[in-house]
Design a protein around this motif. Structure first.
Motif, PDB file in Angstrom:
ATOM      1  N   TYR A 241      81.686 -10.284 -16.458  1.00 27.19           N
ATOM      2  CA  TYR A 241      81.972  -9.207 -15.948  1.00 27.19           C
ATOM      3  C   TYR A 241      81.156  -8.617 -14.450  1.00 27.19           C
ATOM      4  N   ALA A 242      80.080  -8.773 -15.189  1.00 27.28           N
ATOM      5  CA  ALA A 242      78.884  -8.184 -14.287  1.00 27.28           C
ATOM      6  C   ALA A 242      78.544  -9.052 -13.103  1.00 27.28           C
ATOM      7  N   LEU A 243      78.384 -10.472 -13.302  1.00 27.37           N
ATOM      8  CA  LEU A 243      78.312 -11.507 -12.248  1.00 27.37           C
ATOM      9  C   LEU A 243      79.380 -11.623 -11.367  1.00 27.37           C
ATOM     10  N   ARG A 244      80.643 -11.557 -12.114  1.00 27.15           N
ATOM     11  CA  ARG A 244      81.680 -11.620 -10.917  1.00 27.15           C
ATOM     12  C   ARG A 244      82.023 -10.298 -10.238  1.00 27.15           C
ATOM     13  N   ASP A 245      81.817  -9.255 -10.787  1.00 27.75           N
ATOM     14  CA  ASP A 245      82.303  -8.003 -10.060  1.00 27.75           C
ATOM     15  C   ASP A 245      81.043  -7.084  -9.511  1.00 27.75           C
ATOM     16  N   VAL A 246      79.878  -7.273 -10.129  1.00 28.21           N
ATOM     17  CA  VAL A 246      78.657  -6.244  -9.614  1.00 28.21           C
ATOM     18  C   VAL A 246      77.633  -6.776  -8.860  1.00 28.21           C
ATOM     19  N   ALA A 247      76.920  -7.595  -9.264  1.00 23.55           N
ATOM     20  CA  ALA A 247      75.693  -7.989  -8.587  1.00 23.55           C
ATOM     21  C   ALA A 247      75.438  -9.655  -8.969  1.00 23.55           C
ATOM     22  N   PRO A 248      74.589 -10.353  -8.056  1.00 26.28           N
ATOM     23  CA  PRO A 248      74.271 -11.853  -8.241  1.00 26.28           C
ATOM     24  C   PRO A 248      73.308 -11.940  -9.525  1.00 26.28           C
ATOM     25  N   VAL A 249      72.791 -10.922  -9.727  1.00 23.39           N
ATOM     26  CA  VAL A 249      71.717 -10.978 -10.733  1.00 23.39           C
ATOM     27  C   VAL A 249      71.674  -9.910 -11.840  1.00 23.39           C
ATOM     28  N   VAL A 250      71.650 -10.320 -13.080  1.00 20.98           N
ATOM     29  CA  VAL A 250      71.825  -9.316 -13.961  1.00 20.98           C
ATOM     30  C   VAL A 250      70.431  -9.338 -14.841  1.00 20.98           C
ATOM     31  N   SER A 251      69.929  -7.999 -15.104  1.00 23.12           N
ATOM     32  CA  SER A 251      68.494  -7.896 -15.798  1.00 23.12           C
ATOM     33  C   SER A 251      68.791  -7.035 -16.839  1.00 23.12           C
ATOM     34  N   LEU A 252      67.833  -6.941 -17.917  1.00 20.39           N
ATOM     35  CA  LEU A 252      67.807  -6.080 -19.122  1.00 20.39           C
ATOM     36  C   LEU A 252      66.269  -6.050 -19.253  1.00 20.39           C
ATOM     37  N   TYR A 253      65.673  -5.059 -20.190  1.00 15.87           N
ATOM     38  CA  TYR A 253      64.483  -5.179 -20.774  1.00 15.87           C
ATOM     39  C   TYR A 253      64.576  -4.648 -22.455  1.00 15.87           C
ATOM     40  N   VAL A 254      63.841  -5.359 -23.064  1.00 19.63           N
ATOM     41  CA  VAL A 254      64.069  -5.262 -24.685  1.00 19.63           C
ATOM     42  C   VAL A 254      62.662  -4.926 -25.077  1.00 19.63           C
ATOM     43  N   ASN A 255      62.858  -4.416 -26.370  1.00 23.15           N
ATOM     44  CA  ASN A 255      61.332  -4.150 -26.890  1.00 23.15           C
ATOM     45  C   ASN A 255      60.995  -5.319 -27.652  1.00 23.15           C
ATOM     46  N   ASP A 256      59.690  -5.654 -27.365  1.00 25.32           N
ATOM     47  CA  ASP A 256      59.043  -7.075 -27.871  1.00 25.32           C
ATOM     48  C   ASP A 256      59.113  -7.181 -29.511  1.00 25.32           C
ATOM     49  N   PHE A 257      59.147  -6.268 -30.185  1.00 25.67           N
ATOM     50  CA  PHE A 257      59.458  -6.257 -31.723  1.00 25.67           C
ATOM     51  C   PHE A 257      60.731  -6.608 -32.289  1.00 25.67           C
ATOM     52  N   ASN A 258      61.699  -6.568 -31.108  1.00 25.84           N
ATOM     53  CA  ASN A 258      62.980  -6.881 -31.518  1.00 25.84           C
ATOM     54  C   ASN A 258      63.370  -8.167 -31.309  1.00 25.84           C
ATOM     55  N   THR A 259      62.908  -9.076 -32.209  1.00 27.30           N
ATOM     56  CA  THR A 259      62.912 -10.652 -32.026  1.00 27.30           C
ATOM     57  C   THR A 259      64.450 -11.193 -32.082  1.00 27.30           C
ATOM     58  N   ALA A 260      65.164 -10.334 -32.877  1.00 25.61           N
ATOM     59  CA  ALA A 260      66.668 -10.891 -32.661  1.00 25.61           C
ATOM     60  C   ALA A 260      67.195 -10.708 -31.515  1.00 25.61           C
ATOM     61  N   ALA A 261      67.108  -9.759 -30.779  1.00 28.36           N
ATOM     62  CA  ALA A 261      67.679  -9.601 -29.636  1.00 28.36           C
ATOM     63  C   ALA A 261      67.193 -10.434 -28.727  1.00 28.36           C
ATOM     64  N   ARG A 262      65.937 -10.580 -28.631  1.00 25.72           N
ATOM     65  CA  ARG A 262      65.237 -11.514 -27.645  1.00 25.72           C
ATOM     66  C   ARG A 262      65.679 -12.793 -27.753  1.00 25.72           C
ATOM     67  N   ALA A 263      65.928 -13.300 -28.999  1.00 21.14           N
ATOM     68  CA  ALA A 263      66.537 -14.545 -29.048  1.00 21.14           C
ATOM     69  C   ALA A 263      67.867 -14.772 -28.670  1.00 21.14           C
ATOM     70  N   ALA A 264      68.821 -13.667 -28.911  1.00 23.72           N
ATOM     71  CA  ALA A 264      69.979 -13.670 -28.322  1.00 23.72           C
ATOM     72  C   ALA A 264      70.157 -13.753 -26.902  1.00 23.72           C
ATOM     73  N   TYR A 265      69.149 -13.024 -26.354  1.00 19.71           N
ATOM     74  CA  TYR A 265      69.347 -12.907 -24.758  1.00 19.71           C
ATOM     75  C   TYR A 265      68.879 -14.202 -24.338  1.00 19.71           C
ATOM     76  N   ARG A 266      67.832 -14.906 -25.082  1.00 24.97           N
ATOM     77  CA  ARG A 266      67.502 -16.291 -24.460  1.00 24.97           C
ATOM     78  C   ARG A 266      68.697 -17.158 -24.757  1.00 24.97           C
ATOM     79  N   ARG A 267      69.256 -17.175 -25.803  1.00 30.50           N
ATOM     80  CA  ARG A 267      70.474 -17.960 -25.763  1.00 30.50           C
ATOM     81  C   ARG A 267      71.586 -17.898 -25.030  1.00 30.50           C
ATOM     82  N   VAL A 268      71.855 -16.681 -24.277  1.00 32.10           N
ATOM     83  CA  VAL A 268      72.915 -16.601 -23.076  1.00 32.10           C
ATOM     84  C   VAL A 268      72.308 -16.728 -21.775  1.00 32.10           C
ATOM     85  N   GLY A 269      71.043 -17.220 -21.767  1.00 34.57           N
ATOM     86  CA  GLY A 269      70.574 -17.602 -20.553  1.00 34.57           C
ATOM     87  C   GLY A 269      69.210 -16.684 -19.868  1.00 34.57           C
TER      88      GLY A 269
END
Length: 281
Positions: A241-269
């Protein structure tokens, strides 16, 4: 024209110069840029003051002083000036958040006067992507939240906020401001969820939006559904939805101690392009 280094509260006539500073780092500055695009520099509409730092007559750095204190493209000289203004004004924000180096320096100057903080998160990776993941299919059950589903989505939003920030968004005013913000995201089509039998299984929102980028926030999976990699397929759907309808770049920021979330975000690119820091009061 100012010919020396100084800081002052910006006025509506300073808008073009302020936007030039904001656009110099569109990803890191997305949150404040999105607010300025809507409200300009009028403090009442903006929800706070915008401080500007001038070097040799040119606006070079900003600091948003509202519910959050946010240094923007702040040089060491600008940080010193912003810290002095903040010290004189007294703390009126619930957090200091921004690029890690500038925020750390700002806090080091304010801590003797504003400390102690409730929590300090010194390294929060800032991540971006421009494309959908090649090997993770978007969850077809993740969709935009409807306006008549506020009672369904709100408990999940409150749970996410409390888990992430450490305090309930219902404190103080009973949650009126928080509910209004969630309602705004829902009404503008920027709240997404997978809902099963009236329960939110996954949710995320597109918070800040500019013509350059948008920022995903509030990513949450119901505790009973964790460990099933729903965050990955859910994020892939939100990215669609974001890339199609909103903007060409999608960002987020995450706590460094949330290793599971960081790994998931890396897996989706997502890849790391910088770091934020947050000081929570």
């Amino acid at each position: 024209m100012l010919t020396h280094s100084t800081a002052r509260v910006l006025e509506p006539g300073d808008l073009d110069a302020a936007l030039a500073v904001l656009h110099s780092d569109p990803v890191a500055n997305a949150f404040v840029t999105s607010r300025v695009n809507v409200a300009g520099l009028d403090p009442w509409r903006l929800g706070g003051e915008m401080w500007g730092f001038y070097a040799a007559g040119k606006l070079t750095s900003l600091c948003y002083a509202g519910a959050n204190l946010v240094p923007i493209c702040a040089t060491p000289e600008a940080v010193a000036a912003f810290a002095e203004r903040a010290r004189r004004s007294g703390r009126r924000c619930s957090s200091i958040v921004g690029p890690a180096d500038a925020t750390a320096e700002l806090w080091s100057r304010l801590e003797p006067h504003w400390g102690p903080a409730r929590e300090i998160r010194r390294h929060q990776p800032l991540m971006t992507t421009r494309a959908l993941p090649a090997d993770i299919a978007p969850d077809p059950r993740v969709r935009r939240v409807r306006k008549d589903e506020m009672e369904v989505i709100m408990p999940a939003c409150v749970a996410m906020f409390t888990e992430e920030v450490g305090v309930s968004p219902l404190a103080g005013d009973g949650g009126l401001l928080y509910q209004a913000r969630v309602a705004e995201l829902v009404s503008t089509g920027r709240a997404f969820a997978r809902i099963e039998d009236g329960e939110v299984v996954f949710k995320a929102e597109i918070g800040a939006v500019t013509r350059h980028t948008c920022q995903i926030q509030g990513v949450w999976v119901a505790p009973s559904h964790r460990g099933r990699r729903l965050s990955e397929s859910g994020m892939a759907a939100v990215l669609h939805y974001a890339l199609r309808d909103v903007a060409p770049v999608v960002s987020l920021y995450v706590n460094d101690f949330n290793t599971a979330a960081r790994a998931a975000y890396r897996r989706v690119g997502f890849t790391e392009v910088g770091a934020f820091m947050s000081v929570l009061f």
